[in-house]
Design an enzyme around this catalytic site. Structure first.
Site, mmCIF file in Angstrom:
data_model
loop_
_atom_site.group_PDB
_atom_site.id
_atom_site.type_symbol
_atom_site.label_atom_id
_atom_site.label_comp_id
_atom_site.label_asym_id
_atom_site.label_seq_id
_atom_site.Cartn_x
_atom_site.Cartn_y
_atom_site.Cartn_z
ATOM 1 N N ARG A 156 -81.646 126.414 -30.101
ATOM 2 C CA ARG A 156 -82.129 128.041 -29.533
ATOM 3 C C ARG A 156 -83.112 128.345 -30.200
ATOM 4 N NH1 ARG A 156 -76.674 130.380 -31.543
ATOM 5 N NH2 ARG A 156 -77.493 129.035 -33.149
ATOM 6 N N LYS A 212 -69.788 113.460 -36.953
ATOM 7 C CA LYS A 212 -68.508 113.481 -37.591
ATOM 8 C C LYS A 212 -68.534 115.390 -37.935
ATOM 9 C CE LYS A 212 -68.027 113.821 -42.184
ATOM 10 N NZ LYS A 212 -67.591 113.310 -43.708
ATOM 11 N N HIS A 227 -71.463 107.150 -40.729
ATOM 12 C CA HIS A 227 -72.759 106.473 -41.175
ATOM 13 C C HIS A 227 -72.304 105.565 -42.407
ATOM 14 C CE1 HIS A 227 -72.039 109.751 -44.186
ATOM 15 N NE2 HIS A 227 -72.894 108.876 -45.179
ATOM 16 N N GLU A 229 -67.874 111.262 -55.730
ATOM 17 C CA GLU A 229 -69.405 112.215 -55.645
ATOM 18 C C GLU A 229 -69.412 113.314 -56.678
ATOM 19 O OE1 GLU A 229 -70.221 113.136 -51.261
ATOM 20 O OE2 GLU A 229 -68.138 113.564 -51.649
ATOM 21 N N HIS A 248 -64.413 107.911 -43.245
ATOM 22 C CA HIS A 248 -65.027 106.932 -44.060
ATOM 23 C C HIS A 248 -64.235 105.845 -44.883
ATOM 24 C CE1 HIS A 248 -68.321 109.407 -43.419
ATOM 25 N NE2 HIS A 248 -68.291 110.354 -44.277
HETATM 26 P P1 NAP Z 1 -76.708 122.922 -38.830
HETATM 27 O O1 NAP Z 1 -77.906 123.010 -40.062
HETATM 28 O O2 NAP Z 1 -75.960 124.416 -38.830
HETATM 29 O O3 NAP Z 1 -77.671 122.806 -37.542
HETATM 30 C C1 NAP Z 1 -76.970 122.946 -36.513
HETATM 31 C C2 NAP Z 1 -77.811 122.981 -35.177
HETATM 32 O O4 NAP Z 1 -77.540 123.266 -33.951
HETATM 33 C C3 NAP Z 1 -79.305 124.007 -35.315
HETATM 34 O O5 NAP Z 1 -80.561 123.000 -34.829
HETATM 35 C C4 NAP Z 1 -79.089 124.820 -34.386
HETATM 36 O O6 NAP Z 1 -80.340 125.390 -33.900
HETATM 37 C C5 NAP Z 1 -78.255 124.364 -33.218
HETATM 38 N N1 NAP Z 1 -77.493 124.896 -32.306
HETATM 39 C C6 NAP Z 1 -76.383 125.814 -32.671
HETATM 40 N N2 NAP Z 1 -75.787 126.439 -31.810
HETATM 41 C C7 NAP Z 1 -76.456 126.015 -30.737
HETATM 42 C C8 NAP Z 1 -76.531 126.417 -29.255
HETATM 43 N N3 NAP Z 1 -75.538 127.003 -28.884
HETATM 44 N N4 NAP Z 1 -77.279 125.631 -28.586
HETATM 45 C C9 NAP Z 1 -78.111 124.830 -28.940
HETATM 46 N N5 NAP Z 1 -78.344 124.384 -30.131
HETATM 47 C C10 NAP Z 1 -77.511 125.284 -31.012
HETATM 48 O O7 NAP Z 1 -75.863 121.746 -38.843
HETATM 49 P P2 NAP Z 1 -76.025 120.356 -39.401
HETATM 50 O O8 NAP Z 1 -75.657 120.382 -40.759
HETATM 51 O O9 NAP Z 1 -77.345 120.022 -38.991
HETATM 52 O O10 NAP Z 1 -74.746 119.600 -38.624
HETATM 53 C C11 NAP Z 1 -74.880 119.176 -37.476
HETATM 54 C C12 NAP Z 1 -73.556 118.362 -37.185
HETATM 55 O O11 NAP Z 1 -73.558 117.131 -37.982
HETATM 56 C C13 NAP Z 1 -72.355 119.126 -37.418
HETATM 57 O O12 NAP Z 1 -71.380 118.605 -36.328
HETATM 58 C C14 NAP Z 1 -71.996 118.528 -38.538
HETATM 59 O O13 NAP Z 1 -70.556 118.669 -38.980
HETATM 60 C C15 NAP Z 1 -72.368 117.244 -38.763
HETATM 61 N N6 NAP Z 1 -72.899 116.415 -39.849
HETATM 62 C C16 NAP Z 1 -73.866 117.120 -40.671
HETATM 63 C C17 NAP Z 1 -73.971 116.289 -41.885
HETATM 64 C C18 NAP Z 1 -75.256 117.056 -42.767
HETATM 65 O O14 NAP Z 1 -75.713 116.355 -43.835
HETATM 66 N N7 NAP Z 1 -75.850 118.128 -42.539
HETATM 67 C C19 NAP Z 1 -73.571 115.263 -42.427
HETATM 68 C C20 NAP Z 1 -72.644 114.802 -41.384
HETATM 69 C C21 NAP Z 1 -72.292 115.522 -40.155
HETATM 70 P P3 NAP Z 1 -80.378 127.064 -33.409
HETATM 71 O O15 NAP Z 1 -79.906 127.673 -34.176
HETATM 72 O O16 NAP Z 1 -81.828 126.865 -33.464
HETATM 73 O O17 NAP Z 1 -80.092 126.835 -31.954
#
Ligand code: NAP
Length: 488
Positions: A51, A150, A180, A218, A242
């Site tokens: 967004r 996940k 992963h 961890e 995992h």
């Molecule tokens: P995050 O930092 O909160 O990022 C979420 C992303 O989604 C942002 O790019 C946000 O961008 C976008 N977004 C949110 N609402 C949206 C909407 N309505 N339309 C379009 N885009 C939208 O989360 P994250 O940590 O990257 O995690 C993403 C996914 O990966 C989650 O399911 C999480 O559980 C999983 N995950 C993350 C990690 C990790 O290390 N971070 C590890 C394993 C799994 P805008 O705000 O610009 O829209």
């Protein structure tokens, strides 16, 4: 060793959540490393979608910063980074609105030779919205692939709902559910060692194996994501996915072929054969404050939290191969060291012809499969202690870390995310979880969680920097066994 980096097909990869933490930390730096390795073909395109109001240049700047911060180990810089940034584009879309979708469609190439993949790097609450809009705006083709992150649900009901949402728009062979851990080099080596050699498989059963341990320790706390973590806990966050995947690979029957469904069918059978876990075979813990770091409850901002940051359990696989062999699983935060390891502890020799004297460090054979740090394997074997002093025995590790045999290139392996994304482009689902696997894992996990909720079980406190609560050690001691030491 000759380098075997084989470029993948040309692709258009759209990363929903392209501005998020996972994209910046893992996905984009990983793609850059594959670019540097020469694996990304000319004509590869990566499109961030979220967004945030960014144009292409601002997205490229964001990715440059992310690679500088998180792209360590990438073997190229400068002009190559500029070339990589040229593959990027950005489109503003809201998963819950209609704007931007048609423009995003126009960015994609209408060429059946170009692989089209959509990475859902967003919260699971948006999976259904994105899948539906990919169809309604005509972005999804017959062969498009979708990658989902996940957590895949928080129980059986929500996982089924997610599967049903995705199934409305995509076939199972188009859906790539990421765990992963499956992308790690050693995990795949585990299959190579088991099924590519005659030595191990005949011993890989209840007749010769005493027990198996899986530890994922961890050192990090849940600081910064305490509120999220508090709704899940170690069982949902680590064991259901995992540790369960590692358990499946270590315990499954040999698949008839190394192909996605043959492997996943065998993993599913393992999960379905898991017996319910007895309450006295589970130890839950919560880290206390220490070393200048706050306690779990402070991080979770919930002084009454009963969520576990540590869990150890003993489980059994009820089948012919593993009857009577305990599997001990443990995982936790704020532990002594960061260590992920599987250990297969074999039974002692049937009859010892040696008089083992006092002070002789002798134990049965163990195979240690280390996922991190220092991926590799060691096999403990008993030999004669060199030198004079008669027939004294000692058990020593036979190092099976492959870098010496294979040369420095063996160390330059893609990280888990890199490998998995390339597998998506190749269309190889072997290292991804199938929908029925995920549901079966929740079907086993749900009653365990319901059990401790019904008992209002209070997690045991443990000191940060330790191996978890004392009761976790007792879980093994009661059985006359002990955990591997947690060390980096
Ligand atoms: P995050 O930092 O909160 O990022 C979420 C992303 O989604 C942002 O790019 C946000 O961008 C976008 N977004 C949110 N609402 C949206 C909407 N309505 N339309 C379009 N885009 C939208 O989360 P994250 O940590 O990257 O995690 C993403 C996914 O990966 C989650 O399911 C999480 O559980 C999983 N995950 C993350 C990690 C990790 O290390 N971070 C590890 C394993 C799994 P805008 O705000 O610009 O829209």
């Amino acid at each position: 060793m000759v380098s075997r980096v084989i470029p993948v097909d040309r692709f258009d990869l759209v990363i929903f959540g392209g501005t998020g933490d996972l994209a910046r930390r893992k996905i984009l730096p990983g793609l850059y490393r594959r670019f540097c390795a020469g694996q990304m073909p000319d004509g590869a395109r990566i499109i961030g979608a979220a967004r945030s109001d960014l144009d292409r240049g601002a997205f490229q700047d964001m990715v440059r910063d992310a690679i500088t911060e998180f792209g360590t180990g990438a073997p190229c810089e400068g002009a190559t980074l500029d070339d990589f940034l040229e593959t990027l584009d950005y489109m503003r879309v809201d998963a819950r609105g209609e704007d931007g979708w048609d423009a995003l469609k126009d960015m994609l190439r209408d060429d059946s030779d170009v692989v089209r993949a959509f990475y859902f790097s967003v919260g699971p609450g948006l999976f259904g919205d994105i899948a539906a809009r990919l169809q309604s705006h005509g972005l999804a083709t017959e062969d498009s692939r979708v990658v989902v992150e996940k957590p895949f649900g928080r129980d059986l009901g929500s996982a089924r709902a997610l599967n049903a949402d995705l199934a409305q728009h995509f076939r199972e062979d188009q859906i790539y559910r990421i765990d992963h851990y499956l992308g790690k080099e050693t995990v795949q080596n585990l299959m190579a060692v088991r099924f590519g050699n005659v030595l191990f498989e005949p011993l890989w059963n209840a007749q010769f194996v005493d027990h198996i341990q899986i530890t994922v320790a961890e050192t990090v706390s849940v600081e910064g994501r305490g509120a999220y973590y508090d709704k899940s806990g170690a069982m949902r966050d680590m064991v259901q996915n995992h540790l369960m995947q590692l358990l499946c690979l270590i315990a499954m029957e040999p698949p008839s072929r190394f192909d996605p469904d043959a492997v996943r069918d065998e993993k599913l059978k393992v999960i379905r054969a898991l017996a319910p876990v007895e309450p006295h075979h589970i130890v839950r813990g919560q880290y206390e404050a220490g070393g200048g770091v706050a306690s779990y409850r402070d991080h979770a901002e919930n002084p009454k939290s009963f969520t576990e940051s540590f869990i150890a359990l003993r489980c059994h696989i009820e089948n012919w191969r593993w009857a009577g062999v305990p599997f001990y699983l443990r995982t936790g935060k704020r532990m002594k060291a960061r260590m992920s390891e599987i250990t297969v502890v074999f039974k002692p020799t049937r009859h010892s012809i040696f008089d083992i004297g006092e002070g002789e460090d002798v134990h049965s054979n163990m195979l240690h499969i280390r996922l991190q740090p220092n991926e590799g394997m060691t096999l403990d074997v008993t030999i004669k202690e060199p030198g004079p002093g008669g027939m004294r025995l000692v058990t020593v590790p036979l190092d099976m870390t492959f870098s010496e045999a294979l040369g420095p290139e063996a160390e330059d392996v893609p990280d888990a995310y890199e490998r998995l994304i390339m597998d998506v482009i190749r269309g190889n689902q072997t290292l991804f979880m199938r929908g029925d696997e995920v549901e079966a894992a929740w079907a086993w996990t749900d009653p365990i969680i319901a059990g401790w909720e019904a008992r209002a079980d209070v997690p045991k406190p443990y000191e940060p920097g330790s191996s978890g609560p004392e009761d976790a050690l007792m879980l093994m001691h009661r059985d006359g066994r002990r955990w591997r030491e947690i060390k980096a």
